[in-house]
Write an enzyme that holds these catalytic residues in place. Structure first.
Site, PDB file in Angstrom:
ATOM      1  N   HIS A  52       0.818  -1.219   0.000  1.00 16.16           N
ATOM      2  CA  HIS A  52       0.000   0.000   0.000  1.00 16.16           C
ATOM      3  C   HIS A  52       0.854   1.274   0.000  1.00 16.16           C
ATOM      4  O   HIS A  52       0.713   2.101  -0.904  1.00 16.16           O
ATOM      5  CB  HIS A  52      -0.994  -0.043   1.168  1.00 16.16           C
ATOM      6  N   HIS A  76       3.903   6.779   5.365  1.00 20.81           N
ATOM      7  CA  HIS A  76       2.705   7.497   5.823  1.00 20.81           C
ATOM      8  C   HIS A  76       1.865   6.757   6.853  1.00 20.81           C
ATOM      9  O   HIS A  76       1.148   7.377   7.625  1.00 20.81           O
ATOM     10  CB  HIS A  76       1.838   7.946   4.640  1.00 20.81           C
ATOM     11  N   GLU A  80       0.785   5.610  12.540  1.00 22.48           N
ATOM     12  CA  GLU A  80      -0.552   5.124  12.856  1.00 22.48           C
ATOM     13  C   GLU A  80      -0.554   3.623  13.160  1.00 22.48           C
ATOM     14  O   GLU A  80      -1.195   3.186  14.106  1.00 22.48           O
ATOM     15  CB  GLU A  80      -1.498   5.425  11.681  1.00 22.48           C
ATOM     16  N   ASP A  81       0.172   2.844  12.368  1.00 17.12           N
ATOM     17  CA  ASP A  81       0.009   1.387  12.445  1.00 17.12           C
ATOM     18  C   ASP A  81       1.199   0.624  13.020  1.00 17.12           C
ATOM     19  O   ASP A  81       1.127  -0.594  13.163  1.00 17.12           O
ATOM     20  CB  ASP A  81      -0.297   0.817  11.048  1.00 17.12           C
ATOM     21  N   ASP A 143      -3.251   8.547  -0.915  1.00 15.51           N
ATOM     22  CA  ASP A 143      -3.558   7.431  -0.015  1.00 15.51           C
ATOM     23  C   ASP A 143      -5.003   6.997  -0.235  1.00 15.51           C
ATOM     24  O   ASP A 143      -5.305   5.816  -0.408  1.00 15.51           O
ATOM     25  CB  ASP A 143      -3.337   7.901   1.429  1.00 15.51           C
ATOM     26  N   ASP A 263     -21.064  16.419 -24.998  1.00 13.78           N
ATOM     27  CA  ASP A 263     -19.645  16.102 -24.959  1.00 13.78           C
ATOM     28  C   ASP A 263     -19.351  14.791 -24.262  1.00 13.78           C
ATOM     29  O   ASP A 263     -18.796  14.766 -23.180  1.00 13.78           O
ATOM     30  CB  ASP A 263     -18.869  17.249 -24.332  1.00 13.78           C
TER      31      ASP A 263
END
Ligand code: MN
Length: 746
Positions: A52, A76, A80-81, A143, A263
């Site tokens: 990811h 990133h 958090e993880d 993300d 269009d």
């Protein structure tokens, strides 16, 4: 080599292809760090988690962002993880990267539980306000894009939630940042989960049409390419179907069929310079028949967000219309990547300015000036420029409240409801008890603790709170709940201010004429009203005293002039004066009197209360000496007592009067009230009920329906004094349907 490393090598090749001088070692170090920290974590798809962040870094690289952004994209999800921390990342990759990762983490932790439409704008604003560096938003968008691309592995509920959030928060932000390409993909991916049937419908119909138009795009593209090559124009031509969501929206919201949408196809001709744009336009219009009114020159007049292109719609093979956008490469960059285009890879440049407040300022300017959408949207985007002065916080239910920067739990409580603020005894921010002064921060979850036995706001709260809303509501509370107290404090404050100004409160209040003028000057009907206004903070005592002093000075002049005038007049006049006129400015000392009225210079003379304005104790009054029936008492605001309407020959008969201290008759004073209301069943009954609860004696009640659905109710009451009357009027005005209660006459 494992899957993670394989994918990483691919990423590195792509980065180096675009930027041969990129710091590959640093990027690789970030990958190894993230790979190690995410370890055996798996995604819902069953892939190693690290796939990811690599994919997100790929998208960041496609946006052509700088090296720090790519490194931050790889890291990133670490804070958090995993057990990684801001400090560790700062030590290894620099504080810029650590700040970016932390910024993304904050946005990840944001909960979007509210589904209220009016909350969405606040959510978007909070999202942007929370990111100090616009790159944080860009990485977060990448993300989200990857998460949307892999949404099929999530549960049905999660899919719907994420899709809605993407449609309502992320896609509009991408739009505002001018990132069309990203926005389109986010919208199409969201739609697929939000309305699978509609999405399929449009997709299938598009497939049908394109099958019908088989080879249309390719044929038109090569047709255009050949012609432009023959003209010697160096260019690139792209043809495509418009994205599904834009067609879906036109079909569903404008009720159009696919054939009515002009269009479906869009072609882009990208050239080297501006003259070439107009040259190409000429060729296109020469090759195909233009559709009238569809040509737009956004090069001559760029959109406020900087977008530039020539747009035209023409009719191609088999009568199929298509849009052509003509632009330079530079214009193309801005159109596709918006803000991101301004973050061109700056490898090796020690650019201190990058991602600083000044850059963010630039984004704000861009947002402010965007007006290519509907007027509502424009007004809302305009308000974005205020977000530096705003703070966005959550209720425990996930609703977003926007408050002025520096707002406290008090502001928050009153923004929900005045009843919450008035019964507030404490506050929790993110689960922790805080003091009332604590400034709230973006994203805080605020909970107000209330109690039925709360004593209500304190006056200090008005100094602590930041919003006018809270201040006004607190003021209202004091105005309503503490009238007696307000009058007492207000009076004390006023008296001390007057003393400062060298005036005496007693001298002013004892002179009804003067008092009336002064009260008018401060826009109050009654003295109590003035005190109350000062008491609850609606009027500053200083201001009131200053105005009074001003008025006194002015009156002093007027008074002197009038005295001179009168002196001249009485010298020439031969008219008889039946009654002695009272000396000017004599102050009536309140004493006792049988009628409740003291007439200046006359003891216990005969007094009657005029029918036109039915004065009651407390009303500023004036007397008129009648020929034979004693003194008739009028309210000072009675039209019949209006100095402007008095007959000059009767001027001498108007006398100063005042209420005696004992002006409370056992039977009360007769007065009348008029009520205007929306007519309805039971209105008169409600009025009678209200009167009986305030225990006031009613002498007469008549109601009259008006032909236009309104009703007039006329009441004759006996009240002790003006205070009681004010209470009655207040009570009556609270009856549903009643919109005006006023004293008759006057
Ligand atoms: Mn992520």
């Amino acid at each position: 080599m494992d899957l993670a490393h394989e994918r990483y090598e691919e990423l590195e090749r792509a980065i180096l292809a675009a930027h041969p001088h990129a710091d590959a070692a640093r990027i690789r170090a970030a990958f190894e760090y993230a790979n190690e920290h995410h370890g055996p974590q798996l995604r819902k798809s069953g892939e190693p988690y690290i796939i990811h962040p690599i994919a997100v870094a790929e998208i960041v690289n496609e946006l052509d962002l700088d090296g720090d952004s790519i490194v931050a994209a790889l890291l990133h999800d670490c804070i958090e993880d995993t057990d990684s921390t801001h400090d560790e990342i700062a030590r290894l990759f620099g504080s810029q990267v650590a700040d970016l990762v932390e910024g993304v983490t904050k946005l990840t932790r944001m909960q979007y539980t509210s589904r209220e439409d009016e909350q969405m704008e606040n959510l978007r604003k909070m999202f942007m306000a929370m990111a100090k560096d616009v790159r944080v938003i860009l990485i977060k968008l990448c993300d989200r894009l990857h998460n949307m691309r892999t949404l099929q592995y999530q549960s049905d509920l999660k899919q719907k939630e994420k899709a809605l959030e993407t449609m309502e928060v992320y896609a509009p932000i991408a739009h505002r940042l001018g990132m069309q390409k990203l926005k389109w993909e986010l919208e199409d991916l969201s739609l697929e989960y939000l309305d699978p049937v509609g999405f399929r419908d449009v997709k299938d119909e598009l497939t049908n049409i394109t099958t019908l138009h088989a080879g249309f795009v390719d044929a038109m593209q090569s047709h255009i390419e050949e012609r432009l090559a023959a003209e010697g124009v160096r260019c690139k031509v792209y043809g495509r179907l418009k994205h599904i969501y834009s067609i879906y929206r036109k079909m569903y919201s404008q009720g159009k069929t696919l054939n009515e949408i002009f269009d479906l196809y869009a072609f882009r001709v990208i050239v080297e310079d501006i003259p070439a744009c107009y040259n190409v336009l000429g060729c296109i219009h020469d090759m195909f028949k233009p559709v009238l009114g569809r040509f737009k020159d956004y090069i001559g007049t760029p959109k406020p967000n900087g977008y530039q292109s020539l747009h035209t719609t023409v009719v191609g093979r088999d009568g199929i219309p298509f849009e052509v956008q003509i632009r330079t490469w530079q214009m193309h960059q801005t159109a596709e990547y918006g803000v991101a285009a301004h973050w061109k890879y700056k490898q090796g440049m020690a650019n201190q300015r990058l991602g600083t407040e000044r850059d963010f300022e630039w984004v704000r300017k861009l947002l402010e000036s965007q007006q290519d959408t509907d007027p509502d949207e424009f007004v809302r985007t305009l308000r974005v420029d205020m977000f530096a002065d705003e703070v966005f916080v959550f209720t425990p239910n996930g609703d977003v409240k926007s408050l002025p920067a520096g707002a406290t739990p008090i502001d928050f409580a009153y923004s929900i409801h005045s009843a919450i603020g008035n019964s507030m005894t404490g506050a929790r921010v993110n689960g922790r008890i805080v003091t009332f002064e604590t400034p709230l921060k973006n994203g805080d979850i605020v909970e107000i603790i209330t109690s039925k036995s709360a004593k209500g706001p304190s006056r200090d709260w008005m100094k602590i709170c930041k919003s006018n809303e809270a201040r006004n509501k607190i003021r209202q509370w004091f105005k309503k709940e503490r009238r007696e107290e307000n009058i007492a404090t207000g009076r004390a404050m006023f008296e001390s201010e007057l003393k400062h100004a060298g005036l005496s409160l007693g001298a002013i209040t004892a002179n009804p004429d003067l008092l009336e003028v002064l009260l008018k000057r401060v826009r109050c009907g009654q003295l109590d009203e003035l005190y109350a206004a000062i008491g609850y903070g609606g009027l500053s005592a200083q201001k009131a005293a200053a105005r009074i002093k001003e008025e006194m000075t002015r009156l002093g002049r007027v008074e002197r002039q009038r005295a001179e005038q009168e002196a001249i007049q009485s010298a020439v006049s031969t008219g008889e004066t039946v009654y002695p006129s009272t000396p000017k400015d004599s102050i009536l000392a309140p004493k006792r009197s049988n009628s409740g009225i003291i007439v200046a210079g006359l003891d216990n003379c005969m007094v009657k209360f005029s029918k036109c304005c039915t004065p009651v104790p407390g009303d500023p009054v004036v007397g008129f000496i009648t020929k034979g029936y004693g003194v008739s008492i009028h309210r000072q605001d009675c039209p019949n007592a209006d100095p402007a309407r008095r007959k000059p020959e009767e001027e001498g008969r108007w006398v100063k009067v005042a209420w005696a201290e004992n002006a409370v008759g056992a039977e009360g004073y007769r007065t009348s009230i008029e009520i205007s209301a929306k007519d309805r069943d039971g209105l008169a009954l409600d009025v009678a009920m209200a009167l009986s609860t305030v225990k006031v004696k009613v002498n007469h009640l008549s109601a009259r329906s008006q032909p236009d659905g309104y009703a007039m109710i006329y009441l004759e009451l006996a009240v002790r004094d003006q205070k009681e009357l004010t209470g009655v009027i207040h009570k009556l005005s609270q009856i549903p349907g009643v919109f005006l209660v006023r004293r008759a006459g006057g």
